[in-house]
Design a protein around this motif. Structure first.
Motif, PDB file in Angstrom:
ATOM      1  N   TYR A  38     -70.222  -4.731 -10.612  1.00 50.57           N
ATOM      2  CA  TYR A  38     -71.514  -4.825  -9.937  1.00 50.57           C
ATOM      3  C   TYR A  38     -72.584  -5.469 -10.831  1.00 50.57           C
ATOM      4  O   TYR A  38     -73.643  -5.873 -10.350  1.00 50.57           O
ATOM      5  CB  TYR A  38     -71.981  -3.451  -9.438  1.00 50.57           C
ATOM      6  CG  TYR A  38     -72.210  -2.424 -10.519  1.00 50.57           C
ATOM      7  CD1 TYR A  38     -73.385  -2.398 -11.257  1.00 50.57           C
ATOM      8  CD2 TYR A  38     -71.239  -1.459 -10.783  1.00 50.57           C
ATOM      9  CE1 TYR A  38     -73.595  -1.443 -12.247  1.00 50.57           C
ATOM     10  CE2 TYR A  38     -71.436  -0.507 -11.768  1.00 50.57           C
ATOM     11  CZ  TYR A  38     -72.609  -0.501 -12.491  1.00 50.57           C
ATOM     12  OH  TYR A  38     -72.817   0.440 -13.475  1.00 50.57           O
ATOM     13  N   SER A  49     -71.767  -8.138 -12.666  1.00 51.58           N
ATOM     14  CA  SER A  49     -71.383  -9.559 -12.748  1.00 51.58           C
ATOM     15  C   SER A  49     -71.676 -10.301 -11.458  1.00 51.58           C
ATOM     16  O   SER A  49     -72.050 -11.482 -11.487  1.00 51.58           O
ATOM     17  CB  SER A  49     -69.891  -9.679 -13.088  1.00 51.58           C
ATOM     18  OG  SER A  49     -69.598  -9.042 -14.319  1.00 51.58           O
ATOM     19  N   ILE A  50     -71.501  -9.649 -10.327  1.00 51.56           N
ATOM     20  CA  ILE A  50     -71.757 -10.283  -9.030  1.00 51.56           C
ATOM     21  C   ILE A  50     -72.581  -9.329  -8.180  1.00 51.56           C
ATOM     22  O   ILE A  50     -72.487  -8.108  -8.341  1.00 51.56           O
ATOM     23  CB  ILE A  50     -70.445 -10.650  -8.299  1.00 51.56           C
ATOM     24  CG1 ILE A  50     -69.642  -9.390  -7.985  1.00 51.56           C
ATOM     25  CG2 ILE A  50     -69.614 -11.639  -9.105  1.00 51.56           C
ATOM     26  CD1 ILE A  50     -68.413  -9.643  -7.116  1.00 51.56           C
ATOM     27  N   PRO A  51     -73.399  -9.855  -7.265  1.00 48.00           N
ATOM     28  CA  PRO A  51     -74.175  -8.972  -6.385  1.00 48.00           C
ATOM     29  C   PRO A  51     -73.257  -8.259  -5.392  1.00 48.00           C
ATOM     30  O   PRO A  51     -72.430  -8.892  -4.729  1.00 48.00           O
ATOM     31  CB  PRO A  51     -75.140  -9.933  -5.674  1.00 48.00           C
ATOM     32  CG  PRO A  51     -74.481 -11.274  -5.771  1.00 48.00           C
ATOM     33  CD  PRO A  51     -73.712 -11.284  -7.045  1.00 48.00           C
ATOM     34  N   ASP A  82     -68.205  -7.183  -0.208  1.00 49.79           N
ATOM     35  CA  ASP A  82     -68.327  -8.076  -1.361  1.00 49.79           C
ATOM     36  C   ASP A  82     -67.179  -7.846  -2.348  1.00 49.79           C
ATOM     37  O   ASP A  82     -66.675  -8.791  -2.965  1.00 49.79           O
ATOM     38  CB  ASP A  82     -69.673  -7.860  -2.058  1.00 49.79           C
ATOM     39  CG  ASP A  82     -70.846  -8.209  -1.154  1.00 49.79           C
ATOM     40  OD1 ASP A  82     -70.757  -9.208  -0.438  1.00 49.79           O
ATOM     41  OD2 ASP A  82     -71.835  -7.455  -1.159  1.00 49.79           O
ATOM     42  N   PHE A 135     -64.185 -10.619  -3.340  1.00 55.02           N
ATOM     43  CA  PHE A 135     -63.812 -10.898  -4.728  1.00 55.02           C
ATOM     44  C   PHE A 135     -62.306 -10.745  -4.935  1.00 55.02           C
ATOM     45  O   PHE A 135     -61.655 -11.601  -5.541  1.00 55.02           O
ATOM     46  CB  PHE A 135     -64.576  -9.955  -5.659  1.00 55.02           C
ATOM     47  CG  PHE A 135     -64.131 -10.020  -7.093  1.00 55.02           C
ATOM     48  CD1 PHE A 135     -64.603 -11.014  -7.936  1.00 55.02           C
ATOM     49  CD2 PHE A 135     -63.225  -9.086  -7.598  1.00 55.02           C
ATOM     50  CE1 PHE A 135     -64.174 -11.079  -9.254  1.00 55.02           C
ATOM     51  CE2 PHE A 135     -62.798  -9.150  -8.915  1.00 55.02           C
ATOM     52  CZ  PHE A 135     -63.281 -10.149  -9.744  1.00 55.02           C
ATOM     53  N   ASN A 188     -65.701 -13.705 -16.458  1.00 61.12           N
ATOM     54  CA  ASN A 188     -65.623 -14.685 -15.378  1.00 61.12           C
ATOM     55  C   ASN A 188     -64.168 -15.049 -15.124  1.00 61.12           C
ATOM     56  O   ASN A 188     -63.374 -15.169 -16.063  1.00 61.12           O
ATOM     57  CB  ASN A 188     -66.402 -15.955 -15.725  1.00 61.12           C
ATOM     58  CG  ASN A 188     -67.891 -15.685 -15.863  1.00 61.12           C
ATOM     59  OD1 ASN A 188     -68.461 -14.966 -15.052  1.00 61.12           O
ATOM     60  ND2 ASN A 188     -68.501 -16.243 -16.896  1.00 61.12           N
TER      61      ASN A 188
END
Length: 626
Positions: free
Chosen positions: A470, A472-474, A480, A484, A534
């Motif tokens: 949470y 690293s990405i919204p 969501d 991913f 990433n």
């Protein structure tokens, strides 16, 4: 009103003309003298009744559609007859009278289940009925053996002749299984004929399906009761009535690798150079993409397990802006079989199964004597455990210290599977579910239903290179997380470690779940190739492809005895012979042979298959060994 009884496997039928508004009961007299009473469904005031009569001695079906007075309104309807997904009969009906009859030729339908449906002009079905049509066109088999007595270790020749229903020889592909009746109870009810023509179009498990195939009145009536009891009903008529139906899973005449090359602007890249190579087998091949950016490699080497690297470059060289995709195999969804569960061996054990088990033990004992001698000793099992180490892992328990670890080798074996599918298949009790947070403070608060991923009943917190996902990405919802996991494949990461037990989750709880007293947590640590949180996709224009492992056909083992053959190992085979592909010649003939085992007994021969026109056949025979 009516007296009725079951005629086979508890199924039966009777005729009843109900009156609207009346209530009807069925009273069953059980063998133990007890009675059970069931309420029959209430009759509708308006509707239709579809009846089909099939006389074995006639070449047509009599279809009767009875219509209630309120539906006699000159409405146009359509009567369709379908079999094996193909429309075989069609007629227009005008509802201008209370009764409509139609004689329908059986020759319009193949042998098997036919599905009749009455549709309104809008395509809405108003009635339907299943019926089994037997054209008596199955293949005929004839077994011949030499007229003599067979003994253990004898070579037993068998001549096979296959003809169609008119006696004309046919060429086809057939399988033959020979089993020892002393060790195996041959199941002749579940065969290619009963499966393809009957059970595949019915719901549930059909007991003793092979019994229904016979030319007598009782079996015909029982088969019709089976249609009424377990007949499958479906309403996907629009797709079935299309002129051109595209197959969801296209046939694969040979193994090939194909794909497409696109530009950044999502347009095809034609004349791109595509190179396919595999260092493991020293194989390389190239081609160019067509005007639609498509390419295909065929005539590839057959290998059990192999990795390919596919590289695409522009006509002038370079791979900047090149998007390479490969047509991966997408298997059909796995549907659980509806057959009854097999009982444990100790429930209602029979002597045949026990004899098979005893023979296997004897064979292993004799084999051990040959290898190790009479004084040989069997050592106790030794279990060797190793720890999988993931380089660069941020696991708080230390490398490889987790309840479940997938290292780089594990992930490369399922390279193209998404992370979501990998977790669903490999992690027990990993699921997408809901949790209800119950409000206790004041009546103003209401319960909250929360959707998330769980392992058992523990909320899953995803950690990527030591950083919670949470961060690293919204993440606004579990969708969501799903996106991913679906957008990244197993080959994109170096390792995955699952921590859900107290011994492995406690360190994570201390860092990430401090103060969390509402729920229990499980932690999934993902280690990327960069180690920086990433996940990058493959290099542009390069694709790593691992096809589904190819299993080469193996020949069924059978011993070859001669007059001087001496073996100290007992021959206790339960399956004496198996040949999956017997091809008959232009005379419909084929010849095979096999050797008998040690024990005097009887063998069951089961032959089944199909000719080049799709006609089916099945037959059993018995050979005695004295």
């Amino acid at each position: 009103m009516a007296v009725f009884k079951s005629i086979h496997k508890g199924m039966g039928s009777f005729r009843l003309k109900p009156v609207a508004g009346e209530t009807y009961l069925a009273i069953l007299n059980l063998p133990d003298g007890k009675q059970k009473i069931y309420n029959l469904p209430k009759a509708n005031a308006e509707g239709t009744v579809l009846q089909i009569e099939d006389d074995l001695n006639k070449d047509s079906l009599l279809l009767t559609l009875q219509i209630s007075p309120g539906m006699v309104n000159n409405q146009t309807c359509h009567l369709l007859g379908l079999a094996r997904g193909v429309t075989c009969y069609g007629a227009k009906l005008i509802l201008k009278q209370n009764k409509i009859e139609a004689h329908i030729a059986k020759a319009l339908f193949p042998t098997g289940i036919a599905h009749f449906v009455v549709l309104e002009d809008s395509g809405r079905p108003i009635n339907e009925r299943l019926v089994f049509i037997d054209r008596h066109d199955n293949l005929l088999f004839d077994f011949k053996t030499e007229d003599r007595i067979y003994h253990p270790h004898d070579s037993i020749p068998v001549s096979i002749k296959v003809t169609d229903a008119r006696g004309k020889p046919v060429t086809g592909s057939f399988s033959l299984a020979v089993t020892d009746n002393g060790q195996v109870k041959a199941d002749s009810s579940n065969n290619i004929v009963s499966n393809i023509l009957l059970t595949s179009d019915l719901k549930g498990s059909v007991e003793d399906a092979g019994w229904y195939f016979g030319n007598d009145q009782l079996k015909e009536l029982a088969l019709d009761n089976l249609m009424l009891t377990q007949g499958w009903v479906g309403y996907g008529w629009k797709s079935m009535l299309k002129d051109n139906i595209t197959a969801v899973y296209k046939p694969e005449p040979e193994f090939g690798i194909g794909g497409r090359v696109m530009k950044l602007i999502n347009s095809p890249l034609k004349n791109a150079k595509i190179v396919l190579f595999s260092p493991a087998i020293n194989f390389i091949r190239d081609t160019v993409s067509n005007q639609n950016g498509q390419f295909m490699f065929t005539h590839l080497p057959q290998a059990d397990t192999i990795d390919y690297v596919i590289q695409a470059t522009k006509k002038g060289g370079g791979n900047y802006g090149v998007d390479l995709s490969v047509d991966e195999f997408k298997p059909a969804a796995i549907v659980k079989m509806a057959n009854p569960l097999i009982k444990p061996w100790y429930v209602n054990s029979d002597t045949t199964a026990l004899k098979l088990s005893d023979n296997r033990k004897k064979y292993q004992q004799e084999k051990d004597k040959m290898l190790y001698g009479v004084r040989g000793r069997v050592l106790k099992e030794v279990v060797i455990k190793s720890t999988k180490i993931i380089k660069g892992s941020q696991n708080l328990n230390g490398p490889g210290q987790a309840d479940l670890v997938f290292d780089e080798d594990d992930l490369l074996k399922v390279a193209k599977k998404s992370l979501l599918r990998l977790l669903q298949e490999k992690v027990k009790d990993f699921r997408l579910g809901t949790h209800v947070f119950v409000a206790h403070a004041t009546p103003v608060y209401s319960n909250v239903i929360f959707r998330w991923y769980f392992i058992n009943d523990k909320f899953v917190l995803f950690i990527v290179d030591g950083i919670p996902l949470y961060k690293s990405i919204p993440i606004n919802s579990v969708d969501d997380i799903t996106t991913f996991l679906q957008s990244h494949n197993a080959e994109d990461v170096k390792g995955i470690e699952i921590n859900y037990s107290k011994i492995y989750a406690s360190n994570y709880e201390a860092r990430y779940g401090a103060g969390n007293i509402l729920v229990q947590l499980a932690f999934i640590e993902i280690t990327t190739r960069t180690g920086k949180g990433n996940i990058y996709n493959n290099t542009p224009g390069v694709y790593h492809y691992r096809p589904i492992p190819l299993t080469m056909a193996k020949q069924f083992y059978q011993p070859k005895y001669t007059t001087i053959t001496k073996s100290t190992l007992p021959d206790l085979r339960s399956t004496i012979h198996w040949d999956p592909n017997i091809i008959t010649d232009e005379n419909g003939e084929a010849r095979i042979s096999f050797y008998a085992a040690d024990q005097p007994t009887s063998y069951t021969l089961i032959l089944q298959g199909t000719d080049l026109k799709g006609n089916l056949g099945f037959k059993t025979a018995t050979i005695n060994v004295k």
